[in-house]
Scaffold this motif. Structure first.
Motif, PDB file in Angstrom:
ATOM      1  N   ASN A   1      38.119  30.706   2.652  1.00  0.00           N
ATOM      2  CA  ASN A   1      37.953  30.756   1.201  1.00  0.00           C
ATOM      3  C   ASN A   1      38.270  29.399   0.574  1.00  0.00           C
ATOM      4  N   LEU A   2      39.323  28.754   1.054  1.00  0.00           N
ATOM      5  CA  LEU A   2      39.729  27.468   0.487  1.00  0.00           C
ATOM      6  C   LEU A   2      38.691  26.372   0.716  1.00  0.00           C
ATOM      7  N   GLU A   3      38.043  26.386   1.884  1.00  0.00           N
ATOM      8  CA  GLU A   3      37.086  25.323   2.185  1.00  0.00           C
ATOM      9  C   GLU A   3      35.663  25.651   1.754  1.00  0.00           C
ATOM     10  N   SER A   4      35.426  26.863   1.269  1.00  0.00           N
ATOM     11  CA  SER A   4      34.083  27.276   0.898  1.00  0.00           C
ATOM     12  C   SER A   4      33.566  26.472  -0.294  1.00  0.00           C
ATOM     13  N   ARG A   5      32.290  26.118  -0.246  1.00  0.00           N
ATOM     14  CA  ARG A   5      31.664  25.402  -1.360  1.00  0.00           C
ATOM     15  C   ARG A   5      30.982  26.351  -2.331  1.00  0.00           C
ATOM     16  N   THR A   6      30.870  27.609  -1.937  1.00  0.00           N
ATOM     17  CA  THR A   6      30.186  28.588  -2.794  1.00  0.00           C
ATOM     18  C   THR A   6      31.133  29.588  -3.420  1.00  0.00           C
ATOM     19  N   ALA A   7      32.380  29.620  -2.973  1.00  0.00           N
ATOM     20  CA  ALA A   7      33.347  30.577  -3.530  1.00  0.00           C
ATOM     21  C   ALA A   7      33.646  30.235  -4.983  1.00  0.00           C
ATOM     22  N   SER A   8      34.007  31.240  -5.754  1.00  0.00           N
ATOM     23  CA  SER A   8      34.350  31.024  -7.160  1.00  0.00           C
ATOM     24  C   SER A   8      35.640  30.221  -7.269  1.00  0.00           C
ATOM     25  N   GLN A   9      35.780  29.501  -8.376  1.00  0.00           N
ATOM     26  CA  GLN A   9      37.000  28.733  -8.600  1.00  0.00           C
ATOM     27  C   GLN A   9      38.214  29.648  -8.714  1.00  0.00           C
ATOM     28  N   LEU A  10      38.006  30.849  -9.239  1.00  0.00           N
ATOM     29  CA  LEU A  10      39.109  31.796  -9.369  1.00  0.00           C
ATOM     30  C   LEU A  10      39.658  32.183  -7.994  1.00  0.00           C
ATOM     31  N   SER A  11      38.745  32.492  -7.045  1.00  0.00           N
ATOM     32  CA  SER A  11      39.214  32.892  -5.717  1.00  0.00           C
ATOM     33  C   SER A  11      39.835  31.709  -4.976  1.00  0.00           C
ATOM     34  N   LYS A  12      39.302  30.509  -5.175  1.00  0.00           N
ATOM     35  CA  LYS A  12      39.867  29.341  -4.508  1.00  0.00           C
ATOM     36  C   LYS A  12      41.246  29.014  -5.071  1.00  0.00           C
ATOM     37  N   HIS A  13      41.398  29.140  -6.376  1.00  0.00           N
ATOM     38  CA  HIS A  13      42.715  28.916  -6.980  1.00  0.00           C
ATOM     39  C   HIS A  13      43.720  29.944  -6.463  1.00  0.00           C
ATOM     40  N   ALA A  14      43.295  31.223  -6.397  1.00  0.00           N
ATOM     41  CA  ALA A  14      44.180  32.278  -5.900  1.00  0.00           C
ATOM     42  C   ALA A  14      44.551  32.030  -4.441  1.00  0.00           C
ATOM     43  N   ALA A  15      43.592  31.548  -3.657  1.00  0.00           N
ATOM     44  CA  ALA A  15      43.865  31.254  -2.254  1.00  0.00           C
ATOM     45  C   ALA A  15      44.871  30.111  -2.119  1.00  0.00           C
ATOM     46  N   GLY A  16      44.722  29.084  -2.949  1.00  0.00           N
ATOM     47  CA  GLY A  16      45.672  27.977  -2.927  1.00  0.00           C
ATOM     48  C   GLY A  16      47.068  28.409  -3.317  1.00  0.00           C
ATOM     49  N   GLN A  17      47.159  29.259  -4.341  1.00  0.00           N
ATOM     50  CA  GLN A  17      48.458  29.777  -4.768  1.00  0.00           C
ATOM     51  C   GLN A  17      49.090  30.621  -3.674  1.00  0.00           C
ATOM     52  N   CYS A  18      48.262  31.425  -3.007  1.00  0.00           N
ATOM     53  CA  CYS A  18      48.750  32.260  -1.907  1.00  0.00           C
ATOM     54  C   CYS A  18      49.312  31.394  -0.773  1.00  0.00           C
ATOM     55  N   ALA A  19      48.560  30.368  -0.398  1.00  0.00           N
ATOM     56  CA  ALA A  19      49.017  29.483   0.675  1.00  0.00           C
ATOM     57  C   ALA A  19      50.330  28.809   0.301  1.00  0.00           C
ATOM     58  N   GLU A  20      50.429  28.347  -0.940  1.00  0.00           N
ATOM     59  CA  GLU A  20      51.656  27.675  -1.388  1.00  0.00           C
ATOM     60  C   GLU A  20      52.836  28.633  -1.382  1.00  0.00           C
ATOM     61  N   ASP A  21      52.638  29.861  -1.875  1.00  0.00           N
ATOM     62  CA  ASP A  21      53.728  30.835  -1.936  1.00  0.00           C
ATOM     63  C   ASP A  21      54.202  31.237  -0.541  1.00  0.00           C
ATOM     64  N   CYS A  22      53.259  31.457   0.372  1.00  0.00           N
ATOM     65  CA  CYS A  22      53.640  31.837   1.737  1.00  0.00           C
ATOM     66  C   CYS A  22      54.348  30.696   2.440  1.00  0.00           C
ATOM     67  N   ALA A  23      53.895  29.465   2.204  1.00  0.00           N
ATOM     68  CA  ALA A  23      54.564  28.308   2.798  1.00  0.00           C
ATOM     69  C   ALA A  23      55.978  28.159   2.253  1.00  0.00           C
ATOM     70  N   ASP A  24      56.139  28.384   0.963  1.00  0.00           N
ATOM     71  CA  ASP A  24      57.479  28.311   0.367  1.00  0.00           C
ATOM     72  C   ASP A  24      58.396  29.379   0.953  1.00  0.00           C
ATOM     73  N   LEU A  25      57.841  30.554   1.255  1.00  0.00           N
ATOM     74  CA  LEU A  25      58.650  31.659   1.767  1.00  0.00           C
ATOM     75  C   LEU A  25      59.175  31.372   3.168  1.00  0.00           C
ATOM     76  N   ILE A  26      58.306  30.946   4.075  1.00  0.00           N
ATOM     77  CA  ILE A  26      58.733  30.768   5.471  1.00  0.00           C
ATOM     78  C   ILE A  26      59.055  29.319   5.815  1.00  0.00           C
ATOM     79  N   GLY A  27      58.786  28.420   4.885  1.00  0.00           N
ATOM     80  CA  GLY A  27      59.009  26.997   5.138  1.00  0.00           C
ATOM     81  C   GLY A  27      57.691  26.279   5.394  1.00  0.00           C
ATOM     82  N   VAL A  28      57.477  25.181   4.701  1.00  0.00           N
ATOM     83  CA  VAL A  28      56.201  24.472   4.800  1.00  0.00           C
ATOM     84  C   VAL A  28      55.935  24.015   6.232  1.00  0.00           C
ATOM     85  N   ALA A  29      56.968  23.480   6.908  1.00  0.00           N
ATOM     86  CA  ALA A  29      56.788  22.983   8.274  1.00  0.00           C
ATOM     87  C   ALA A  29      56.382  24.114   9.222  1.00  0.00           C
TER      88      ALA A  29
END
Length: 349
Positions: free
Chosen positions: A272-300
């Motif tokens: 979803n994040l790398e898609s060129r046809t996905a909506s901006q809403l879904s890409k933004h939500a995917a980015g937020q999801c990735a950031e939140d999960c990384a914050d939870l378990i640690g970015v590294a």
């Protein structure tokens, strides 16, 4: 007025129902309050139906035995709301079903389990539509003529009583509504699965789910959210990415990290994040999801679980998010589950 009345009933149930001193004060009036809320399910105004739905769930949680005689009717109303055309109505129907599960335990969970298995795959049956066809319909004046109108400064639609004898309450004049779509049932189930995970992993939960059961739900979510044959599929994925961090937080850092949950959704997330046809809403939500999960378990740790190309996508997404302007956040606890943030602090409570 009806919307505010539903909120008031929910407030009474939430505060008096859990009070040792005042629980019995409202007990004799529960049936009357329940009937008032059930009537509001027939309202033409979706905010009224939304608040009635939430209110019934809170009332059941506070007074389960008094509400049990109406459980059959409530089940029908809640499941109807779960497939509503309005996303927030679907979300709050899931909350109400979660409240009812806490009130009635394993027996009610089994009904929810059957419901999820029946409704979750609905998006796969959605009629195919290209983005061009969707845009053409959106720009077709005839398709929107005589559609639902809304009052100025109000969330309530300008409607009149229906002529089909449904007994709905309304004002003004409009008889046109959009039919429900199959993908909306799947969308409602995404919220419902998140409610199940959140509530069934709590320490005081009346229903417990094993990791195998939770992974089974998540795998079903990922499977159905891979659909691509209609434009609103991006809306489904946006909903999913909004709920994944909630489920991860409920599971806790160690359980989420060690039991294979992350690997379930990373493939679809980064597609979803790398898609060129996905909506901006879904890409933004995917980015937020990735950031939140990384914050939870640690970015590294998060980056270490990714493939090389996924790390590049993740790093690019995080750089974009860092460059985004940060708006002011509304702080403070909420006086009501329905009202604006910060009322408690403003009222000195």
């Amino acid at each position: 007025v009806r919307e505010a009345a539903c909120q008031a009933i929910a407030e009474l149930a939430a505060h008096l129902g859990k009070s040792k001193d005042y629980h019995d004060v409202l007990q004799s009036q529960v049936d009357l309050l329940m009937q008032a809320l059930l009537m509001c399910f027939h309202d033409e105004s979706w905010p009224v139906r939304d608040e009635a739905c939430l209110g019934c769930g809170i009332l059941c949680k506070a007074y389960p035995e008094e509400c049990r005689p109406e459980l059959g009717t409530l089940w029908q109303r809640w499941t109807e709301q779960l497939t509503d055309q309005i996303w927030s109505v679907r979300k709050d129907a899931a909350v109400a079903l979660g409240d009812a599960m806490e009130a009635y335990g394993q027996e009610f969970y089994q009904k929810i389990k059957v419901l999820v298995n029946d409704l979750l795959p609905s998006a796969k049956k959605q009629a195919p539509m290209t983005r061009e066809e969707f845009k053409a319909r959106q720009n077709d004046a005839a398709a929107h003529t005589d559609s639902q109108l809304f009052s100025c400064g109000s969330l309530a639609p300008k409607l009149k009583k229906r002529k089909d004898g449904a007994g709905r309450i309304g004002c003004s004049s409009c008889d046109v509504t959009r039919e429900r779509q199959l993908w909306e049932a799947t969308d409602g189930c995404i919220y419902l699965v998140a409610e199940l995970v959140k509530r069934c992993t709590a320490e005081d939960s009346v229903v417990s789910l094993t990791d195998a059961e939770i992974r089974g739900y998540m795998e079903q979510l990922i499977d159905v959210c891979r659909v691509q044959h209609f434009p609103q599929a991006d809306d489904l994925r946006a909903t999913l990415w909004g709920q994944v961090p909630i489920m991860a937080e409920a599971l806790g850092k160690q359980r989420f990290k060690r039991n294979g949950y992350l690997e379930i959704f990373t493939d679809l997330l980064f597609s979803n994040l790398e898609s060129r046809t996905a909506s901006q809403l879904s890409k933004h939500a995917a980015g937020q999801c990735a950031e939140d999960c990384a914050d939870l378990i640690g970015v590294a740790i998060f980056r270490g679980r990714l493939e090389d190309y996924q790390r590049d996508i993740f790093d690019d997404a995080m750089r974009e998010r860092e460059a985004m302007p940060k708006g002011p956040a509304m702080g403070g606890p909420s006086f009501s589950p329905f009202g604006p943030q910060g009322l408690v602090g403003q009222m000195g409570l």
